[in-house]
Design an enzyme around this catalytic site. Structure first.
Site, mmCIF file in Angstrom:
data_model
loop_
_atom_site.group_PDB
_atom_site.id
_atom_site.type_symbol
_atom_site.label_atom_id
_atom_site.label_comp_id
_atom_site.label_asym_id
_atom_site.label_seq_id
_atom_site.Cartn_x
_atom_site.Cartn_y
_atom_site.Cartn_z
ATOM 1 N N HIS A 117 0.817 -1.083 -0.030
ATOM 2 C CA HIS A 117 0.026 -0.027 0.010
ATOM 3 C C HIS A 117 0.907 1.293 0.018
ATOM 4 O O HIS A 117 0.594 2.249 0.396
ATOM 5 C CB HIS A 117 -1.017 -0.032 1.165
ATOM 6 C CG HIS A 117 -1.754 -1.186 1.507
ATOM 7 N ND1 HIS A 117 -3.075 -1.404 0.952
ATOM 8 C CD2 HIS A 117 -1.642 -2.444 1.986
ATOM 9 C CE1 HIS A 117 -3.321 -2.679 0.996
ATOM 10 N NE2 HIS A 117 -2.478 -3.093 1.761
ATOM 11 N N SER A 174 14.713 21.822 -15.884
ATOM 12 C CA SER A 174 13.471 22.351 -16.084
ATOM 13 C C SER A 174 13.764 23.772 -16.971
ATOM 14 O O SER A 174 14.822 24.225 -16.619
ATOM 15 C CB SER A 174 12.772 22.839 -14.717
ATOM 16 O OG SER A 174 11.995 24.171 -14.829
ATOM 17 N N LYS A 189 15.913 22.090 -10.570
ATOM 18 C CA LYS A 189 15.165 20.937 -11.063
ATOM 19 C C LYS A 189 16.105 20.064 -11.749
ATOM 20 O O LYS A 189 16.850 20.403 -12.819
ATOM 21 C CB LYS A 189 14.128 21.128 -11.924
ATOM 22 C CG LYS A 189 12.753 21.957 -11.035
ATOM 23 C CD LYS A 189 12.033 21.098 -9.959
ATOM 24 C CE LYS A 189 11.719 19.970 -10.387
ATOM 25 N NZ LYS A 189 10.337 20.306 -11.221
ATOM 26 N N GLU A 222 9.981 8.657 -16.126
ATOM 27 C CA GLU A 222 8.666 9.121 -16.296
ATOM 28 C C GLU A 222 8.076 8.586 -17.519
ATOM 29 O O GLU A 222 6.662 7.873 -17.558
ATOM 30 C CB GLU A 222 8.625 10.647 -16.161
ATOM 31 C CG GLU A 222 8.688 11.315 -14.958
ATOM 32 C CD GLU A 222 8.863 12.771 -15.254
ATOM 33 O OE1 GLU A 222 7.940 13.606 -14.805
ATOM 34 O OE2 GLU A 222 10.034 13.238 -15.397
#
Ligand code: ARG
Length: 468
Positions: A157, A278, A284, A291
């Site tokens: 979980h 970024s 970043k 991803e």
């Protein structure tokens, strides 16, 4: 008369928009080498059966070889007015050797031809993707060996549950990819049938020898039924479904790496070569590869749905709808061909932050089950022990303390008969070591898993090297 002259059955040609709409050459062009391979076998069979002469067969084969050479050199342009790759090859052959080219299509339809091309293409692609999947799988095994000293919280979980070896975690993905490889092996067996000889749908009245072409092309057999041969796309659906399942595995791995590389987890750091920045926020470092590994599952699933939906309700035998198989399949092939090696590179260069993981492990309650087991050893029923430990965890958590900071009073109240040193002895090392079943996370068990997987990979590598 050129091979592409209009069939006199028609009073006029297609409109430009209708032509553009029905043509497939813009996307089936990559089948050309397989079309040539199939046509050469078909022509050899026609010679063998005395349908065309040996000289004609020779002329056709040479012409086809030249077309392939020009295609490989990038000198051949697809012509939209020739509709698809098959008619383009025929048109080019006519330009090269004249009307003899028209004999190649004797006893053959584009319906059995296109199915054959797709079988040949998929056979090659199947081996290539097998090799790439094996590459990724080997990188995971390598990681398991290199990260063998690292213990991470295991989750259920997505809540910290029990500690596991990081190697154990990597090996879970190895198990998934091994199933993927066994599924593609299984698929390969069903792919191994030639549809040639089915003609348009019913077979042909010529003395064709489907077994002869099948053998020339390295298939172990021929489809059993001509209607099925031209209308079957199961071999593509199975491939798309294989890819969707593999893509789902990669997506799960991608998600874990996205999560683990976040500031909140900080378990791993992506190599700069597999991350991007970024455009606005200078601090970043985004895990794009991971991803997209997660995100590509969308199109892989979509391609499967596309073809399942195209095929649903189609009457036998061939229908033009089936031309829609190609873009879905090619997109999946291209997606996986790009994804697998990049995922491999990212995994190979990933660094594991042992300090962050270590700091994280001491603070959680992943010893809880094992503390309950201590009470069980003293004769307490497990469910009661479970409640005792649950109570103390609630107490500790509300005051922001770990098990190490348990008070004497709490010990006596919740964990009667258990000493502080009993609890301290339940280090992550000990917890992991205690789970020694062959499938468990103990170092000996995981070493066994790694050894067994390596020997299976070795066998697969050999099978790949000696593939037909
Ligand atoms: N371009 C077609 C396809 O990809 C080839 C088969 C066409 N057959 C036909 N009778 N129109 O499916």
């Amino acid at each position: 008369m050129s091979s592409q002259a209009r069939n006199p059955r028609f009073q006029k040609g297609q409109t430009e928009s209708s032509k553009a709409f029905t043509a497939s050459v813009s996307f089936d062009w990559r089948l050309l080498p397989y079309d040539i391979q199939g046509s050469k076998a078909h022509s050899a069979m026609l010679v063998h059966q005395g349908v065309i002469s040996a000289e004609e067969g020779e002329l056709i084969a040479q012409g086809l070889d030249q077309i392939l050479a020009r295609w490989q050199a990038g000198e051949l342009e697809p012509r939209l007015d020739w509709e698809d790759v098959h008619m383009n090859v025929e048109g080019q052959l006519f330009a090269q050797i004249g009307p003899i080219a028209g004999k190649l299509h004797t006893a053959r339809s584009r319906n059995d031809q296109v199915s054959l091309d797709m079988h040949l293409y998929m056979r090659a692609v199947g081996w290539d993707l097998t090799a790439k999947t094996l590459g990724l799988l080997s990188a995971l095994i390598h990681r398991a060996e290199n990260d063998f000293d690292v213990i991470v919280p295991g989750y259920t979980h997505l809540q910290a549950a029990q500690p596991v070896l990081l190697a154990h975690h990597w090996m879970a993905y190895v198990a998934m990819l091994e199933r993927d490889l066994s599924r593609i092996d299984d698929w390969r067996e069903r792919l191994d049938a030639s549809p040639l000889g089915a003609g348009a749908l019913a077979g042909t009245p010529y003395p064709t020898e489907p077994e002869y072409t099948a053998q020339l092309l390295g298939f172990s057999g021929v489809y059993h039924n001509s209607l099925d041969a031209v209308s079957d796309r199961d071999f593509l659906l199975e491939f798309l479904s294989w890819s969707a399942i593999l893509g789902m595995h990669l997506s799960r791995l991608g998600e874990e790496l996205v999560l683990w590389s976040s500031q909140e987890f900080g378990y791993v750091h992506m190599d700069d070569a597999y991350a991007t920045g970024s455009s606005m926020m200078p601090q970043k470092k985004n895990p794009d590869v991971a991803e997209l590994m997660r995100g590509k599952a969308g199109r892989l699933n979509g391609n499967l749905m596309t073809l399942l939906t195209v095929m649903k309700g189609l009457p036998l035998a061939y229908d033009s709808d089936m031309q829609e198989d190609k873009e879905a399949v090619f997109d999946t092939v291209d997606t996986l061909s790009g994804l697998l090696p990049v995922a491999q590179g990212m995994l190979e260069t990933l660094s594991v932050d042992r300090r962050r993981i270590g700091a994280r492990l001491g603070q959680d309650y992943t010893r809880a089950t094992d503390i309950a087991d201590l009470l069980v050893k003293q004769g307490m029923p497990f469910r009661q022990a479970y409640h005792q430990v649950g109570g103390v965890v609630g107490r500790l958590e509300s005051t922001g303390r770990s098990f190490d900071a348990i008070s004497d009073q709490e010990l006596a109240e919740y964990l009667p008969g258990i000493s502080r040193s009993d609890i301290e002895a339940l280090s992550p090392d000990q917890l992991v070591k205690a789970r020694g079943q062959s499938l468990g996370t103990a170092p000996d068990a995981v070493t066994g898993q790694i050894r067994a997987a390596k020997s299976r990979v070795h066998q697969r590598m050999e099978a790949l090297a000696s593939r037909p």
